[in-house]
Design an enzyme around this catalytic site. Sequence first.
Site, PDB file in Angstrom:
ATOM      1  N   ARG A 121       0.793  -1.037   0.058  1.00  0.00           N
ATOM      2  CA  ARG A 121      -0.059  -0.095  -0.019  1.00  0.00           C
ATOM      3  C   ARG A 121       0.961   1.225   0.045  1.00  0.00           C
ATOM      4  O   ARG A 121       2.127   1.156   0.363  1.00  0.00           O
ATOM      5  CB  ARG A 121      -0.964   0.065   1.269  1.00  0.00           C
ATOM      6  CG  ARG A 121      -2.576  -0.053   0.837  1.00  0.00           C
ATOM      7  CD  ARG A 121      -3.022  -0.216   2.428  1.00  0.00           C
ATOM      8  NE  ARG A 121      -4.107   1.100   2.458  1.00  0.00           N
ATOM      9  CZ  ARG A 121      -4.029   2.022   3.532  1.00  0.00           C
ATOM     10  NH1 ARG A 121      -3.177   1.895   4.361  1.00  0.00           N
ATOM     11  NH2 ARG A 121      -4.804   2.961   3.435  1.00  0.00           N
ATOM     12  N   LYS A 186       4.136  -6.731  11.881  1.00  0.00           N
ATOM     13  CA  LYS A 186       3.376  -7.091  10.803  1.00  0.00           C
ATOM     14  C   LYS A 186       3.613  -8.361  10.066  1.00  0.00           C
ATOM     15  O   LYS A 186       4.824  -8.708   9.759  1.00  0.00           O
ATOM     16  CB  LYS A 186       3.866  -5.989   9.488  1.00  0.00           C
ATOM     17  CG  LYS A 186       2.680  -6.011   8.442  1.00  0.00           C
ATOM     18  CD  LYS A 186       2.709  -4.752   7.747  1.00  0.00           C
ATOM     19  CE  LYS A 186       1.907  -5.218   6.230  1.00  0.00           C
ATOM     20  NZ  LYS A 186       1.374  -3.663   5.855  1.00  0.00           N
ATOM     21  N   ARG A 325      -1.990   5.144  13.201  1.00  0.00           N
ATOM     22  CA  ARG A 325      -0.528   4.816  13.960  1.00  0.00           C
ATOM     23  C   ARG A 325      -0.694   5.309  15.307  1.00  0.00           C
ATOM     24  O   ARG A 325      -1.739   5.841  15.816  1.00  0.00           O
ATOM     25  CB  ARG A 325       0.638   5.796  13.458  1.00  0.00           C
ATOM     26  CG  ARG A 325       0.613   6.122  11.858  1.00  0.00           C
ATOM     27  CD  ARG A 325       1.810   5.770  11.545  1.00  0.00           C
ATOM     28  NE  ARG A 325       1.959   5.886   9.827  1.00  0.00           N
ATOM     29  CZ  ARG A 325       2.355   6.803   9.214  1.00  0.00           C
ATOM     30  NH1 ARG A 325       3.251   7.736   9.838  1.00  0.00           N
ATOM     31  NH2 ARG A 325       2.176   6.926   7.911  1.00  0.00           N
TER      32      ARG A 325
HETATM   33  C1  BTN Z   1       0.481  -3.862   2.418  1.00  0.00           C
HETATM   34  O1  BTN Z   1       0.427  -4.235   3.381  1.00  0.00           O
HETATM   35  O2  BTN Z   1       1.210  -2.514   1.975  1.00  0.00           O
HETATM   36  C2  BTN Z   1      -0.039  -4.497   1.382  1.00  0.00           C
HETATM   37  C3  BTN Z   1       0.687  -5.735   0.767  1.00  0.00           C
HETATM   38  C4  BTN Z   1       0.145  -6.507  -0.178  1.00  0.00           C
HETATM   39  C5  BTN Z   1       1.427  -7.435  -0.957  1.00  0.00           C
HETATM   40  C6  BTN Z   1       0.754  -8.583  -1.651  1.00  0.00           C
HETATM   41  S1  BTN Z   1       1.727  -9.750  -2.137  1.00  0.00           S
HETATM   42  C7  BTN Z   1       0.537 -10.498  -3.489  1.00  0.00           C
HETATM   43  C8  BTN Z   1       0.179  -9.322  -4.151  1.00  0.00           C
HETATM   44  N1  BTN Z   1       0.964  -8.517  -5.178  1.00  0.00           N
HETATM   45  C9  BTN Z   1       1.591  -7.488  -4.895  1.00  0.00           C
HETATM   46  O3  BTN Z   1       2.339  -6.964  -5.673  1.00  0.00           O
HETATM   47  N2  BTN Z   1       0.954  -6.804  -3.586  1.00  0.00           N
HETATM   48  C10 BTN Z   1       0.126  -7.750  -3.208  1.00  0.00           C
END
Ligand code: BTN
Length: 330
Positions: A121, A186, A325
Amino acid sequence: MNLGLFESNALSEVLKLLSDGQVHSGEELGMLLGISRAAVWKTLKKLELIGLDVVSIKGKGYCIKGGLDLLDESKIQAQFHDLLNINVFAQIDSTNSYLLRQNKPERKVCLAESQTAGRGRRGRAWVSPFAQNLYLSIGWGFEGGIAVLEGLSLTIGLAVVRCLRRYGVCGLQLKWPNDILYKDKKLGGVLIEVNGDPAGYCVVVIGIGLNVSMGDGYASRIEQPWSSLNKIFAEQNLPLPRRNQLASCLLSELNLILSRYHTDGFSTFKNEWVSVASYLNQFVYIHKGNHVQQGVFCGVDDSGALVLDVDGDRVIFHGGEVSLRREHVS
Ligand code: BTN
């Protein structure tokens, strides 16, 4: 699509062979690949490029210490018959990007052993080393425009919690809107991307990254405190399942939860979500662009929007570029 090193089937075959952690001779590998021993050595060098530690034992052959827990498309597909269409790649740019490029991504699933441009994100990169974690995306169609999607990422977090509870894991928490946490660290995250009509039929690509056996060597690349299922299962004295099992379990929870969300919306999941919400009733900071709002986190409303108590007033925050946060970060 970036299959890079894995365009060759033979390389995937060698990987499967070495995944058992045993020593395999150059002759054996050469026969399988139909190439010389020198060429075998060159091929194995390529595996080092993706971070695999191939050990060469003089006079005996090659092995990958500890073996590899590889994903198997046919094993996962067998659990879902016509319900979901599963594709597993050895390497891809991003499983979300792959589905976003598809014509009709609905009920398609993309899993990858590694991502070269995994996305998190807020424009962050998602660290995606080979065969250690789960990188999974699923496409789903929704009527009713983006408004109905407000609580979707919260609901997806619940699918992860439900799946891990099936293995006996406790103590997981969800941080609004998309983080899966264990002891404030996380463990995973959800990235939702939408194509289509903002007011009508939308195709949603839901991406989940879940740390399963994240190697400590990657710690410096991850920007925040993190956890991984191998550590959690060990701490709770539980046997760590194979990634194929975990992926199937997660997909079956996703299929259930998405079907229900489709008909009933978020409100039906609200109490369950609040029961695992982190920072509930705590003083928090909400960051929205340059603006920071302080207040007590009271949970979520029926659509999944965040509810903050600001000096006795109920203030609602919607997803998008908002983040919650515990500390004030300038
Ligand atoms: C976050 O917490 O920032 C979201 C992370 C999401 C990661 C997943 S891995 C599978 C899918 N493909 C990506 O490029 N991103 C999501």
